[in-house]
Design a protein around this motif. Structure first.
Motif, mmCIF file in Angstrom:
data_model
loop_
_atom_site.group_PDB
_atom_site.id
_atom_site.type_symbol
_atom_site.label_atom_id
_atom_site.label_comp_id
_atom_site.label_asym_id
_atom_site.label_seq_id
_atom_site.Cartn_x
_atom_site.Cartn_y
_atom_site.Cartn_z
ATOM 1 N N GLY A 1 0.804 -1.225 0.000
ATOM 2 C CA GLY A 1 0.000 0.000 0.000
ATOM 3 C C GLY A 1 0.833 1.270 0.000
ATOM 4 N N VAL A 2 1.834 1.322 0.859
ATOM 5 C CA VAL A 2 2.604 2.563 0.943
ATOM 6 C C VAL A 2 3.526 2.733 -0.258
ATOM 7 C CG1 VAL A 2 2.394 2.787 3.446
ATOM 8 C CG2 VAL A 2 4.374 1.593 2.498
ATOM 9 N N TRP A 3 4.009 1.623 -0.831
ATOM 10 C CA TRP A 3 4.855 1.755 -2.014
ATOM 11 C C TRP A 3 4.050 2.211 -3.224
ATOM 12 C CZ3 TRP A 3 7.891 -3.349 -0.878
ATOM 13 C CH2 TRP A 3 8.900 -3.086 0.062
ATOM 14 N N VAL A 4 2.832 1.722 -3.365
ATOM 15 C CA VAL A 4 1.967 2.208 -4.446
ATOM 16 C C VAL A 4 1.645 3.688 -4.218
ATOM 17 C CG1 VAL A 4 -0.331 2.011 -5.489
ATOM 18 C CG2 VAL A 4 1.022 -0.051 -5.049
ATOM 19 N N ALA A 5 1.366 4.050 -2.970
ATOM 20 C CA ALA A 5 1.082 5.458 -2.650
ATOM 21 C C ALA A 5 2.291 6.340 -2.950
ATOM 22 C CB ALA A 5 0.672 5.590 -1.186
ATOM 23 N N SER A 6 3.503 5.834 -2.723
ATOM 24 C CA SER A 6 4.702 6.641 -3.024
ATOM 25 C C SER A 6 4.793 6.938 -4.516
ATOM 26 C CB SER A 6 5.976 5.956 -2.523
ATOM 27 O OG SER A 6 6.334 4.852 -3.333
ATOM 28 N N LEU A 7 4.424 5.974 -5.345
ATOM 29 C CA LEU A 7 4.412 6.198 -6.797
ATOM 30 C C LEU A 7 3.376 7.264 -7.153
ATOM 31 C CD1 LEU A 7 5.202 5.478 -9.725
ATOM 32 C CD2 LEU A 7 3.439 3.698 -9.636
ATOM 33 N N ILE A 8 2.226 7.185 -6.542
ATOM 34 C CA ILE A 8 1.180 8.179 -6.797
ATOM 35 C C ILE A 8 1.660 9.575 -6.384
ATOM 36 C CG2 ILE A 8 -1.148 8.925 -6.109
ATOM 37 C CD1 ILE A 8 -1.809 5.858 -5.936
ATOM 38 N N PHE A 9 2.331 9.665 -5.238
ATOM 39 C CA PHE A 9 2.854 10.961 -4.802
ATOM 40 C C PHE A 9 3.922 11.481 -5.761
ATOM 41 C CE2 PHE A 9 1.594 11.883 -0.215
ATOM 42 C CZ PHE A 9 0.393 11.221 -0.346
ATOM 43 N N PRO B 1 6.409 20.645 -5.552
ATOM 44 C CA PRO B 1 6.375 19.201 -5.320
ATOM 45 C C PRO B 1 6.965 18.759 -3.974
ATOM 46 C CG PRO B 1 8.172 19.733 -6.788
ATOM 47 C CD PRO B 1 7.432 21.026 -6.523
ATOM 48 N N THR B 2 7.549 19.678 -3.231
ATOM 49 C CA THR B 2 8.263 19.321 -2.002
ATOM 50 C C THR B 2 7.452 18.424 -1.061
ATOM 51 O OG1 THR B 2 9.588 21.319 -2.163
ATOM 52 C CG2 THR B 2 9.542 20.230 -0.020
ATOM 53 N N PRO B 3 6.200 18.759 -0.723
ATOM 54 C CA PRO B 3 5.491 17.863 0.212
ATOM 55 C C PRO B 3 5.259 16.463 -0.365
ATOM 56 C CG PRO B 3 4.070 19.688 -0.488
ATOM 57 C CD PRO B 3 5.426 19.938 -1.048
ATOM 58 N N TYR B 4 5.098 16.362 -1.667
ATOM 59 C CA TYR B 4 4.877 15.058 -2.293
ATOM 60 C C TYR B 4 6.168 14.254 -2.365
ATOM 61 C CZ TYR B 4 0.479 17.213 -3.343
ATOM 62 O OH TYR B 4 -0.726 17.850 -3.220
ATOM 63 N N VAL B 5 7.267 14.939 -2.643
ATOM 64 C CA VAL B 5 8.583 14.293 -2.668
ATOM 65 C C VAL B 5 8.915 13.759 -1.276
ATOM 66 C CG1 VAL B 5 11.054 14.743 -2.951
ATOM 67 C CG2 VAL B 5 9.416 15.639 -4.629
ATOM 68 N N THR B 6 8.681 14.582 -0.263
ATOM 69 C CA THR B 6 8.941 14.172 1.113
ATOM 70 C C THR B 6 8.041 13.008 1.513
ATOM 71 O OG1 THR B 6 9.609 16.420 1.677
ATOM 72 C CG2 THR B 6 9.010 14.971 3.509
ATOM 73 N N ALA B 7 6.769 13.118 1.179
ATOM 74 C CA ALA B 7 5.827 12.042 1.517
ATOM 75 C C ALA B 7 6.223 10.737 0.835
ATOM 76 C CB ALA B 7 4.413 12.438 1.124
ATOM 77 N N ALA B 8 6.690 10.815 -0.415
ATOM 78 C CA ALA B 8 7.070 9.599 -1.144
ATOM 79 C C ALA B 8 8.205 8.871 -0.435
ATOM 80 C CB ALA B 8 7.450 9.937 -2.586
ATOM 81 N N TRP B 9 9.249 9.602 -0.008
ATOM 82 C CA TRP B 9 10.356 8.896 0.635
ATOM 83 C C TRP B 9 9.967 8.401 2.029
ATOM 84 C CZ3 TRP B 9 12.530 10.186 5.194
ATOM 85 C CH2 TRP B 9 12.646 11.520 5.577
ATOM 86 N N ILE B 10 9.085 9.122 2.711
ATOM 87 C CA ILE B 10 8.604 8.642 4.013
ATOM 88 C C ILE B 10 7.802 7.352 3.826
ATOM 89 C CG2 ILE B 10 7.003 9.133 5.912
ATOM 90 C CD1 ILE B 10 7.952 12.084 5.714
ATOM 91 N N LEU B 11 6.965 7.311 2.786
ATOM 92 C CA LEU B 11 6.185 6.107 2.505
ATOM 93 C C LEU B 11 7.095 4.931 2.139
ATOM 94 C CD1 LEU B 11 3.243 7.728 0.551
ATOM 95 C CD2 LEU B 11 3.100 6.600 2.784
ATOM 96 N N ILE B 12 8.141 5.199 1.396
ATOM 97 C CA ILE B 12 9.092 4.132 1.054
ATOM 98 C C ILE B 12 9.750 3.592 2.325
ATOM 99 C CG2 ILE B 12 11.289 3.639 -0.091
ATOM 100 C CD1 ILE B 12 10.277 5.542 -2.356
ATOM 101 N N LEU B 13 10.119 4.470 3.229
ATOM 102 C CA LEU B 13 10.722 4.044 4.495
ATOM 103 C C LEU B 13 9.739 3.190 5.309
ATOM 104 C CD1 LEU B 13 13.047 4.120 6.537
ATOM 105 C CD2 LEU B 13 12.094 6.274 7.390
ATOM 106 N N ILE B 14 8.497 3.627 5.394
ATOM 107 C CA ILE B 14 7.466 2.842 6.096
ATOM 108 C C ILE B 14 7.326 1.475 5.433
ATOM 109 C CG2 ILE B 14 4.991 2.696 6.614
ATOM 110 C CD1 ILE B 14 5.075 5.805 6.895
ATOM 111 N N GLY B 15 7.345 1.450 4.100
ATOM 112 C CA GLY B 15 7.247 0.184 3.374
ATOM 113 C C GLY B 15 8.400 -0.749 3.665
ATOM 114 N N LEU B 16 9.600 -0.201 3.784
ATOM 115 C CA LEU B 16 10.761 -1.035 4.109
ATOM 116 C C LEU B 16 10.614 -1.668 5.489
ATOM 117 C CD1 LEU B 16 13.584 1.220 2.641
ATOM 118 C CD2 LEU B 16 12.856 -1.023 1.785
#
Length: 172
Positions: free
Chosen positions: A39-47, A57-72
């Motif tokens: 879920g979070v990795w798909v959401a990171s792609l969407i962001f 794009p800063t909040p989306y870029v930040t959210a994407a890497w946070i989501l990737i970290l949560i996914g890991l």
């Protein structure tokens, strides 16, 4: 077969939890845990995609890497519980071979997302990382294949799925 049925065949052993920590009979924890990284990795792609179309794009870029970290983190948890189920599969069986490929693909996905995270953290937050995005797409493509194999393990080989006699309870 119920939980009290002897574990005398490889199939019966593969349906049983190795330990109560793996989840009760017919209801393993691994499948629910995989929803977190997926879920979070798909959401990171969407962001990342949204980040291409917005002025800042800063909040989306930040959210994407946070989501990737949560996914890991979620992937590590899912892997622990998946490995408990893996250990129940008999060596040399089609289920074990499929599970080995499933596990290997998932480990590769984790490595690619980890590289994507490192790339993103060393890039500017004011634009979407093209390299990070491409790595994420590659990892998600591998995750689709791995998910298909996970479905094969459960729905075709019946790994950690209750037997048909137990399933019949739902149709009486």
């Amino acid at each position: 077969m119920t939980q009290s049925t002897p574990q005398n065949t490889p199939l019966q052993r593969a349906k049983q939890p190795r330990t109560p920590l793996a989840g009760p009979y017919g209801h393993p924890f691994h499948p629910i845990l995989v929803t977190i990284p997926i879920g979070v990795w798909v959401a990171s792609l969407i962001f990342d995609i949204i980040g291409f179309f917005v002025e800042d794009p800063t909040p989306y870029v930040t959210a994407a890497w946070i989501l990737i970290l949560i996914g890991l983190i979620g992937a590590v948890l899912a892997a622990i519980w998946g490995f408990l189920d893996y250990l129940q599969l008999p060596s040399g069986s089609a289920a074990r071979r499929t599970a080995t490929i499933h596990m290997s693909l998932n480990l590769g996905v984790v490595v690619v997302f980890l590289i994507s995270l490192i790339v993103r953290l060393t890039s500017d937050d004011d634009e979407v990382s093209i390299v990070g995005l491409i790595l994420g797409i590659i990892a998600l493509a591998a995750l689709v294949v791995s998910g298909w194999l996970g479905g094969k393990l459960a729905y075709r080989y019946g790994v950690r799925v209750a037997d048909e006699r137990t399933q019949m309870e739902g149709y009486r």
